[in-house]
Design an enzyme around this catalytic site. Structure first.
Site, PDB file in Angstrom:
ATOM      1  N   ASN A   8       0.850  -1.184   0.000  1.00 39.06           N
ATOM      2  CA  ASN A   8       0.000   0.000   0.000  1.00 39.06           C
ATOM      3  C   ASN A   8       0.894   1.245   0.000  1.00 39.06           C
ATOM      4  O   ASN A   8       1.707   1.434   0.907  1.00 39.06           O
ATOM      5  CB  ASN A   8      -0.899  -0.032   1.249  1.00 39.06           C
ATOM      6  CG  ASN A   8      -1.843   1.138   1.309  1.00 39.06           C
ATOM      7  OD1 ASN A   8      -1.444   2.272   1.088  1.00 39.06           O
ATOM      8  ND2 ASN A   8      -3.097   0.877   1.613  1.00 39.06           N
ATOM      9  N   HIS A  11       1.012   6.061   2.004  1.00 39.10           N
ATOM     10  CA  HIS A  11       1.807   6.948   2.862  1.00 39.10           C
ATOM     11  C   HIS A  11       2.940   7.642   2.130  1.00 39.10           C
ATOM     12  O   HIS A  11       3.494   8.631   2.630  1.00 39.10           O
ATOM     13  CB  HIS A  11       2.288   6.202   4.106  1.00 39.10           C
ATOM     14  CG  HIS A  11       1.127   5.862   4.992  1.00 39.10           C
ATOM     15  ND1 HIS A  11       0.304   6.821   5.521  1.00 39.10           N
ATOM     16  CD2 HIS A  11       0.599   4.666   5.363  1.00 39.10           C
ATOM     17  CE1 HIS A  11      -0.671   6.234   6.207  1.00 39.10           C
ATOM     18  NE2 HIS A  11      -0.507   4.926   6.113  1.00 39.10           N
ATOM     19  N   HIS A  44      -5.606   3.574  -1.634  1.00 44.47           N
ATOM     20  CA  HIS A  44      -6.945   3.894  -1.123  1.00 44.47           C
ATOM     21  C   HIS A  44      -7.300   5.309  -1.574  1.00 44.47           C
ATOM     22  O   HIS A  44      -6.674   6.278  -1.133  1.00 44.47           O
ATOM     23  CB  HIS A  44      -6.911   3.805   0.414  1.00 44.47           C
ATOM     24  CG  HIS A  44      -8.243   3.979   1.075  1.00 44.47           C
ATOM     25  ND1 HIS A  44      -8.447   3.690   2.401  1.00 44.47           N
ATOM     26  CD2 HIS A  44      -9.436   4.414   0.617  1.00 44.47           C
ATOM     27  CE1 HIS A  44      -9.706   3.947   2.732  1.00 44.47           C
ATOM     28  NE2 HIS A  44     -10.329   4.391   1.654  1.00 44.47           N
ATOM     29  N   ARG A  46      -9.392   8.029  -0.950  1.00 45.11           N
ATOM     30  CA  ARG A  46     -10.313   8.467   0.107  1.00 45.11           C
ATOM     31  C   ARG A  46     -11.147   9.646  -0.361  1.00 45.11           C
ATOM     32  O   ARG A  46     -10.703  10.435  -1.188  1.00 45.11           O
ATOM     33  CB  ARG A  46      -9.522   8.882   1.353  1.00 45.11           C
ATOM     34  CG  ARG A  46      -9.095   7.722   2.196  1.00 45.11           C
ATOM     35  CD  ARG A  46      -8.469   8.236   3.481  1.00 45.11           C
ATOM     36  NE  ARG A  46      -8.287   7.155   4.416  1.00 45.11           N
ATOM     37  CZ  ARG A  46      -9.164   6.802   5.363  1.00 45.11           C
ATOM     38  NH1 ARG A  46     -10.274   7.487   5.514  1.00 45.11           N
ATOM     39  NH2 ARG A  46      -8.911   5.806   6.172  1.00 45.11           N
ATOM     40  N   ARG A  50      -6.849  12.686   1.065  1.00 43.58           N
ATOM     41  CA  ARG A  50      -5.740  13.104   1.926  1.00 43.58           C
ATOM     42  C   ARG A  50      -4.385  12.573   1.436  1.00 43.58           C
ATOM     43  O   ARG A  50      -3.355  13.077   1.813  1.00 43.58           O
ATOM     44  CB  ARG A  50      -5.980  12.661   3.368  1.00 43.58           C
ATOM     45  CG  ARG A  50      -5.962  11.164   3.547  1.00 43.58           C
ATOM     46  CD  ARG A  50      -6.068  10.792   5.005  1.00 43.58           C
ATOM     47  NE  ARG A  50      -7.400  10.978   5.528  1.00 43.58           N
ATOM     48  CZ  ARG A  50      -7.815  10.389   6.656  1.00 43.58           C
ATOM     49  NH1 ARG A  50      -6.992   9.642   7.359  1.00 43.58           N
ATOM     50  NH2 ARG A  50      -9.054  10.544   7.067  1.00 43.58           N
ATOM     51  N   GLU A  71      -8.571   0.354  -2.609  1.00 44.03           N
ATOM     52  CA  GLU A  71      -9.479   0.318  -1.465  1.00 44.03           C
ATOM     53  C   GLU A  71     -10.445   1.475  -1.655  1.00 44.03           C
ATOM     54  O   GLU A  71     -10.018   2.606  -1.931  1.00 44.03           O
ATOM     55  CB  GLU A  71      -8.702   0.505  -0.160  1.00 44.03           C
ATOM     56  CG  GLU A  71      -7.791  -0.661   0.155  1.00 44.03           C
ATOM     57  CD  GLU A  71      -6.843  -0.354   1.299  1.00 44.03           C
ATOM     58  OE1 GLU A  71      -6.918   0.756   1.878  1.00 44.03           O
ATOM     59  OE2 GLU A  71      -6.004  -1.208   1.595  1.00 44.03           O
ATOM     60  N   THR A 102      -8.241   3.141   8.539  1.00 40.36           N
ATOM     61  CA  THR A 102      -9.420   2.282   8.644  1.00 40.36           C
ATOM     62  C   THR A 102      -9.464   1.635  10.031  1.00 40.36           C
ATOM     63  O   THR A 102      -8.452   1.118  10.506  1.00 40.36           O
ATOM     64  CB  THR A 102      -9.364   1.180   7.557  1.00 40.36           C
ATOM     65  OG1 THR A 102      -8.923   1.785   6.342  1.00 40.36           O
ATOM     66  CG2 THR A 102     -10.706   0.535   7.338  1.00 40.36           C
ATOM     67  N   GLU A 152     -10.950  -9.866   2.829  1.00 34.54           N
ATOM     68  CA  GLU A 152      -9.697  -9.455   3.447  1.00 34.54           C
ATOM     69  C   GLU A 152      -9.962  -9.383   4.941  1.00 34.54           C
ATOM     70  O   GLU A 152     -10.755  -8.552   5.407  1.00 34.54           O
ATOM     71  CB  GLU A 152      -9.214  -8.100   2.915  1.00 34.54           C
ATOM     72  CG  GLU A 152      -7.923  -7.667   3.610  1.00 34.54           C
ATOM     73  CD  GLU A 152      -7.233  -6.462   2.985  1.00 34.54           C
ATOM     74  OE1 GLU A 152      -7.430  -6.189   1.787  1.00 34.54           O
ATOM     75  OE2 GLU A 152      -6.483  -5.801   3.728  1.00 34.54           O
ATOM     76  N   HIS A 192      -3.768  -5.029   7.663  1.00 34.99           N
ATOM     77  CA  HIS A 192      -3.895  -3.935   8.636  1.00 34.99           C
ATOM     78  C   HIS A 192      -2.943  -4.146   9.800  1.00 34.99           C
ATOM     79  O   HIS A 192      -3.046  -5.130  10.521  1.00 34.99           O
ATOM     80  CB  HIS A 192      -5.314  -3.753   9.168  1.00 34.99           C
ATOM     81  CG  HIS A 192      -5.618  -2.287   9.366  1.00 34.99           C
ATOM     82  ND1 HIS A 192      -4.852  -1.498  10.195  1.00 34.99           N
ATOM     83  CD2 HIS A 192      -6.534  -1.469   8.809  1.00 34.99           C
ATOM     84  CE1 HIS A 192      -5.304  -0.260  10.136  1.00 34.99           C
ATOM     85  NE2 HIS A 192      -6.313  -0.201   9.293  1.00 34.99           N
TER      86      HIS A 192
END
Ligand code: PXP
Length: 241
Positions: A8, A11, A44, A46, A50, A71, A102, A152, A192
């Site tokens: 992912n 970040h 993801h 969003r 962000r 996502e 999440t 998942e 996660h």
């Protein structure tokens, strides 16, 4: 069957957004991750944008013919925007504006209608669908009845629980949910808060097919570089099988 590693890259985009410029470039990061052994790139989109932006997704789609996993929340607008990119697969996740990340799996009982519609829409578009759920029988069964291809399992509680016995209890819940997913012919993913110290028992679950990991890899990359951080995570997953 090997376990795929989905990295992912949200970040990387979080850092970029901090200064509003172009660095660090999440697309460049995705290239490094793939070259280092990531099977899947995860992002993801969003509602508050962000981190990842739609332009990033378009670039990622151009770059990678396979292995682009998004996502998304079930909000119709987000589904339409996500589906426009034609990702290989989507994981539907709960999303709330105030959360840092999440917070757990979807409440499929409460959101049955919206999730069912979202699954249908994505499947019609030829996109594989997984549902992010807590590791319990009700959620796994509900995912099956809503038409998902995969679940998942949320590893947040497993990862955050301290104490050997309590963590073992959480692992057992995940193993039981994994067993049920296999019985129901649902592909199994997990993610996660997985990190270098807790990933092995999850990777060992026999029907596990993909682990989606973000924060731990990006955090380590600050010290080791992104390539080394991905290589080490992949090595741990492969070694645990
Ligand atoms: N899987 C899902 C469904 C997520 O929402 C997230 C967080 O974006 C992850 C995996 C990755 O979590 P982490 O960044 O803690 O590895």
């Amino acid at each position: 069957m090997p376990v795929k590693l989905g990295v992912n890259i949200d970040h990387i985009a979080t850092l970029r957004q901090a200064r509003g410029g172009v660095d660090p470039d999440p697309i460049g990061a995705a290239r490094v991750c793939r070259a280092a052994g990531a099977d899947v790139i995860v992002a993801h989109l969003r509602q508050d944008r962000r981190h990842i932006q739609e332009a990033d997704l378009q670039e990622l789609r151009k770059l990678f013919k396979r292995g682009l996993h998004l996502e998304l929340s079930v909000a119709p607008e987000m589904l339409s925007r996500g589906a426009r990119v034609r990702p290989d697969s989507v994981c539907l996740v709960p999303e709330s504006p105030s959360e840092v990340t999440t917070q757990g799996g979807l409440d499929l009982k409460r959101n049955e209608k919206a999730v069912g519609k979202a699954v249908e829409k994505l499947k019609k578009a030829g996109i594989g669908v997984s549902l992010f759920v807590d590791p319990d029988a009700l959620s796994v069964r509900a995912a099956k009845s809503l038409g998902a291809d995969a679940v998942e399992l949320c590893t947040l509680r497993y990862a955050k629980t301290t104490g050997k016995h309590l963590q073992q209890d959480e692992l057992e819940k995940i193993s039981l949910a994994a067993y049920l997913a296999e019985e129901l012919e649902l592909e199994l993913h997990a993610g996660h808060d997985l990190d270098y110290s807790n990933v092995a028992p999850i990777a060992q679950i026999s029907n596990m097919r993909c682990l989606n990991i973000g924060f731990a890899i990006i955090a380590r990359s600050v010290f080791t570089g992104l390539k080394a951080a991905v290589v080490e995570m992949k090595r741990l997953i492969v070694a645990s099988r």
